[in-house]
Design an enzyme around this catalytic site. Sequence first.
Site, PDB file in Angstrom:
ATOM      1  CB  THR A   1      48.421 140.899  56.386  1.00 24.69           C
ATOM      2  OG1 THR A   1      48.743 139.943  57.403  1.00 24.69           O
ATOM      3  CG2 THR A   1      46.918 141.081  56.324  1.00 24.69           C
ATOM      4  CG  ASP A   2      53.280 137.196  55.514  1.00 24.47           C
ATOM      5  OD1 ASP A   2      52.551 137.140  54.503  1.00 24.47           O
ATOM      6  OD2 ASP A   2      53.938 136.208  55.929  1.00 24.47           O
TER       7      ASP A   2
ATOM      8  CB  SER B   1      63.643 113.878  58.311  1.00 24.64           C
ATOM      9  OG  SER B   1      62.416 114.109  58.968  1.00 24.64           O
TER      10      SER B   1
ATOM     11  CG  LEU C   1      49.297 123.587  62.294  1.00 26.56           C
ATOM     12  CD1 LEU C   1      49.090 122.449  63.285  1.00 26.56           C
ATOM     13  CD2 LEU C   1      48.500 124.826  62.743  1.00 26.56           C
ATOM     14  CB  SER C   2      54.563 127.285  60.525  1.00 29.66           C
ATOM     15  OG  SER C   2      55.764 127.910  60.325  1.00 29.66           O
TER      16      SER C   2
ATOM     17  CG  ASP D   1      54.653 130.686  58.318  1.00 29.41           C
ATOM     18  OD1 ASP D   1      53.829 131.427  58.868  1.00 29.41           O
ATOM     19  OD2 ASP D   1      54.379 129.972  57.340  1.00 29.41           O
TER      20      ASP D   1
ATOM     21  CE1 TYR E   1      51.123 132.381  51.192  1.00 32.75           C
ATOM     22  CE2 TYR E   1      52.857 133.005  49.654  1.00 32.75           C
ATOM     23  CZ  TYR E   1      52.256 133.115  50.898  1.00 32.75           C
ATOM     24  OH  TYR E   1      52.790 133.969  51.830  1.00 32.75           O
TER      25      TYR E   1
HETATM   26  C1  GLA Z   1      51.778 130.972  54.848  1.00 29.81           C
HETATM   27  C2  GLA Z   1      53.029 131.805  54.594  1.00 29.81           C
HETATM   28  C3  GLA Z   1      53.021 133.097  55.393  1.00 29.81           C
HETATM   29  C4  GLA Z   1      51.707 133.849  55.274  1.00 29.81           C
HETATM   30  C5  GLA Z   1      50.517 132.917  55.444  1.00 29.81           C
HETATM   31  C6  GLA Z   1      49.203 133.585  55.151  1.00 29.81           C
HETATM   32  O1  GLA Z   1      51.785 130.512  56.157  1.00 29.81           O
HETATM   33  O2  GLA Z   1      54.177 131.064  54.914  1.00 29.81           O
HETATM   34  O3  GLA Z   1      54.115 133.890  54.992  1.00 29.81           O
HETATM   35  O4  GLA Z   1      51.637 134.542  54.056  1.00 29.81           O
HETATM   36  O5  GLA Z   1      50.621 131.765  54.609  1.00 29.81           O
HETATM   37  O6  GLA Z   1      48.954 134.559  56.090  1.00 29.81           O
END
Ligand code: GLA
Length: 369
Positions: free
Chosen positions: A45-46, A77, A129-130, A175, A225
Amino acid sequence: MHLIDPGSAGEHVQRAATLLQSALGTVPVAAGRASGRVNLIGEHTDYNRGLCLPLALRHATYAVVAPRGDHLVRAVSTLAPGTYAGDPATATGWAAYAAGVVWALREEGFDIPGIDMAIASSVPVGAGLSSSAALSCAVAMAVAALVGPIDPDVLLRATIRAENERAGAPTGGMDQTVGLLATPGEALLLDFADGSRTPVTWAPPELALLVIDTCASHELSDGQYAARRADCEAAAKALGVGSLRDVDEIDLQSAHGPWLPLARHVVTENTRVEEFVQAVATGEWAEAGALMTSSHESLRDDFAVSCEQLDVAVETALEHGALGARMTGGGFGGSAIALLPRDRLGEAADAVLAAYDRRHWRKPRFLLT
Ligand code: GLA
């Protein structure tokens, strides 16, 4: 049940500092930290100017930095072998997320010196998990600590640009917003139409949120994506609106087009976020759980970003006491979350392990929010 431990900030900063000294001979002078996240609800949705509700994890990425006398970046790293060294405008792979922030801050007009940096993290990599955004955000925080205060919105723009323009993943900003602005355990309601960020109390009594890392491969820059994002933009155009935020379910009743299921997901997901926030506020946990599960079904059936490993994790958790469960993050692998009574966490995790074992899939991993 074995859980991935977030460790302590001191321990991670020390590991990064030791690496900086042993690999590059540099003593760090500043450090930054950024959390990984799960998204409670509001997926894909973002970038459609919609709503989402991410929750910051205690698992985080740490960067330590020191200035250099030239304009180059060197990065090491604890998670990857070797040293990146070069002009941050040309960094690739994981270094694009780290050095790319230095590039983006310079593009934003800041006089950033060359930097030596080292990274340590407890956010599992590739688990949805970002971890990528946490890397960029930790570097941004460390650079800001080094050169003097930088407005958080500038840091946000720079970290998004590093991921979009240097790493080549056209992600939407959820994220990075969490990585830079949320404290561990904090949920933020993000509205990408008006830019608002509203803290939401997340303290379900007697319940816990189990994160299941399916260990199924997950890569946001692989084209899937970007394809979903482009299709959503095409849907908005066909519907004659600026973004799918300006559409409701009634508009879709008479709409036709190959993008219809995608648009339906985005439109219904925004509504689910609003209903979920309401249910959380009034303590209706069964309702909140049901909304999580419908979100998963919509991502699986309409948005087509789930996979077998995610579906089995969700179904198994639901069979073992979860009030709700869903994939979290971009999808195509990565992690699922399940809202479980605390006393059934072990049972649910064991059932997921057994279900994966029966299918000869990689062993999933678990963590708690
Ligand atoms: C990834 C992207 C976010 C978002 C999600 C799906 O985490 O980094 O910006 O679009 O997918 O909600």
